[in-house]
Design a protein around this motif. Structure first.
Motif, mmCIF file in Angstrom:
data_model
loop_
_atom_site.group_PDB
_atom_site.id
_atom_site.type_symbol
_atom_site.label_atom_id
_atom_site.label_comp_id
_atom_site.label_asym_id
_atom_site.label_seq_id
_atom_site.Cartn_x
_atom_site.Cartn_y
_atom_site.Cartn_z
ATOM 1 N N CYS A 134 1.734 4.027 -3.105
ATOM 2 C CA CYS A 134 1.104 5.324 -2.793
ATOM 3 C C CYS A 134 1.660 6.418 -3.707
ATOM 4 O O CYS A 134 2.857 6.464 -3.982
ATOM 5 N N TYR A 135 0.800 7.307 -4.155
ATOM 6 C CA TYR A 135 1.236 8.367 -5.071
ATOM 7 C C TYR A 135 2.291 9.271 -4.426
ATOM 8 O O TYR A 135 3.228 9.723 -5.083
ATOM 9 N N TYR A 136 2.116 9.553 -3.130
ATOM 10 C CA TYR A 136 3.122 10.403 -2.473
ATOM 11 C C TYR A 136 4.458 9.676 -2.373
ATOM 12 O O TYR A 136 5.506 10.217 -2.711
ATOM 13 N N HIS A 164 -1.673 14.845 2.834
ATOM 14 C CA HIS A 164 -1.336 13.430 2.673
ATOM 15 C C HIS A 164 0.132 13.153 2.999
ATOM 16 O O HIS A 164 0.461 12.170 3.667
ATOM 17 N N HIS A 181 -2.543 0.173 -6.894
ATOM 18 C CA HIS A 181 -2.658 0.870 -5.602
ATOM 19 C C HIS A 181 -4.077 0.857 -5.044
ATOM 20 O O HIS A 181 -4.274 0.684 -3.843
ATOM 21 N N TYR A 231 -3.892 9.047 7.260
ATOM 22 C CA TYR A 231 -3.118 8.791 6.032
ATOM 23 C C TYR A 231 -3.958 8.012 5.010
ATOM 24 O O TYR A 231 -4.083 8.409 3.851
ATOM 25 N N CYS A 242 -6.193 9.017 0.920
ATOM 26 C CA CYS A 242 -5.623 8.380 -0.277
ATOM 27 C C CYS A 242 -6.258 8.940 -1.553
ATOM 28 O O CYS A 242 -7.466 9.135 -1.625
ATOM 29 N N HIS A 243 -5.440 9.173 -2.554
ATOM 30 C CA HIS A 243 -5.943 9.672 -3.844
ATOM 31 C C HIS A 243 -6.929 8.696 -4.466
ATOM 32 O O HIS A 243 -7.911 9.111 -5.091
ATOM 33 N N SER A 244 -6.665 7.396 -4.321
ATOM 34 C CA SER A 244 -7.568 6.406 -4.922
ATOM 35 C C SER A 244 -8.923 6.410 -4.225
ATOM 36 O O SER A 244 -9.959 6.287 -4.878
ATOM 37 N N PHE A 249 0.845 -1.204 0.000
ATOM 38 C CA PHE A 249 0.000 0.000 0.000
ATOM 39 C C PHE A 249 0.880 1.253 0.000
ATOM 40 O O PHE A 249 0.671 2.179 -0.774
HETATM 41 FE FE1 FES Z 1 -1.076 7.698 -0.849
HETATM 42 FE FE2 FES Z 1 -3.195 6.240 -1.737
HETATM 43 S S1 FES Z 1 -2.175 6.161 0.182
HETATM 44 S S2 FES Z 1 -2.167 7.871 -2.686
#
Ligand code: FES
Length: 272
Positions: free
Chosen positions: A106-108, A241, A147, A200, A204-206, A102
């Motif tokens: 993650c995007y970050y 985030h 993701h 966090y 999440c972006h998703s 995960f």
């Molecule tokens: Fe960071 Fe999904 S947890 S973008």
């Protein structure tokens, strides 16, 4: 307004070449140290297979405890056994892959380790190791698109760790052999863990896309009002985030250290 400093040096070529005079390298170096420290510690902790619980406290690295000896274990092991015959490692390895993947996708964190560990790109207006940019359309990076599925799993882990937090207030009274309500410093540590992880995870972006994506107009979509409220809440967390990514990473590691420390010393600060 365009960053004139960045524009002026953007034509520099060659890996690491730049005319930037600011401390652009500080961020990637600090990020690399933080990420590598966590990976080294969590791997070491997962290999231990011991000192991950104390009374009603359970380390998040070992939750859910698939097999073990204490009150948290789903499957009880024979006395003296550290793992069953069908699995040669500690139970942490049955757990950590999910939150690990995960975070990895993650995007970050992608931005963080692309810059600090992969070094491609290290920073704006700093020369890259490659001239071509393939994006995340091909193997192996196309796998980053998984993701969203790890995000669903991560929500499940928030529930499990929330259960562990509640459990940390239910203590076995050795005098009577019954359970009672109690609170120690460890209860607070274990309670803050799913709070920070939730901040966090739910930013999440998703998940933000899941609750509010593909909608041009909330008021004209089914459940639009509720969906808008959800999307707004996720958006608040989403704006921070990066901050919650680091706080939760630090706290989940600290929680393991705390449980490990009192499992070794046998002493917690008890309030009642
Ligand atoms: Fe960071 Fe999904 S947890 S973008």
């Amino acid at each position: 307004m365009p960053d004139m400093t960045t524009q002026a040096v953007a034509h520099e070529h060659g890996f690491g070449a730049t005319r930037r005079r600011d401390l652009w390298w500080l961020g990637p170096v600090a990020t690399a140290i933080g990420l590598l420290a966590f990976v080294v510690y969590s791997t070491w902790a997962a290999f231990q297979g011991a000192n991950y619980e104390w009374g009603s406290y359970l380390s998040p690295f070992y939750s859910p405890l698939i097999f073990g000896h204490g009150e948290h274990a789903w499957l009880q092991l024979p006395a003296g056994a550290t793992h069953p015959a069908w699995f040669p490692l500690s139970t942490a390895f049955l757990v950590l892959w999910a939150p690990g993947l995960f975070r990895l996708t993650c995007y970050y964190y992608r931005k963080a380790y692309y810059r600090s560990i992969w070094l491609d790109p290290m920073a704006c207006a700093v020369g890259e190791p490659r001239n071509s940019y393939l994006g995340e359309r091909y193997l192996p990076l196309i796998l980053q698109n998984s993701h969203r599925f790890f995000a669903y799993l991560a929500v499940l882990f928030i529930l499990l760790l929330g259960y562990d937090a509640v459990h940390s207030y239910i203590w076995l009274d050795p005098a009577t052999g019954t359970h009672r309500f109690g609170m120690g410093l460890g209860s607070i540590v274990l309670t803050l863990n799913p709070v920070f992880l939730g901040a966090y995870t739910f930013g999440c972006h998703s998940l933000r896309h899941l609750v509010g994506g593909k909608k041009d107009c909330f008021s004209h979509s089914a459940g639009g009002h509720t969906r808008f409220k959800l999307w707004s809440a996720v958006s608040v967390l989403n704006r921070n985030h990066q901050l919650f990514a680091w706080i939760s990473l630090f706290w989940v590691g600290f929680t393991d250290i705390y449980v490990r420390f009192i499992a070794c010393s046998g002493h917690d600060v008890r309030f009642f």
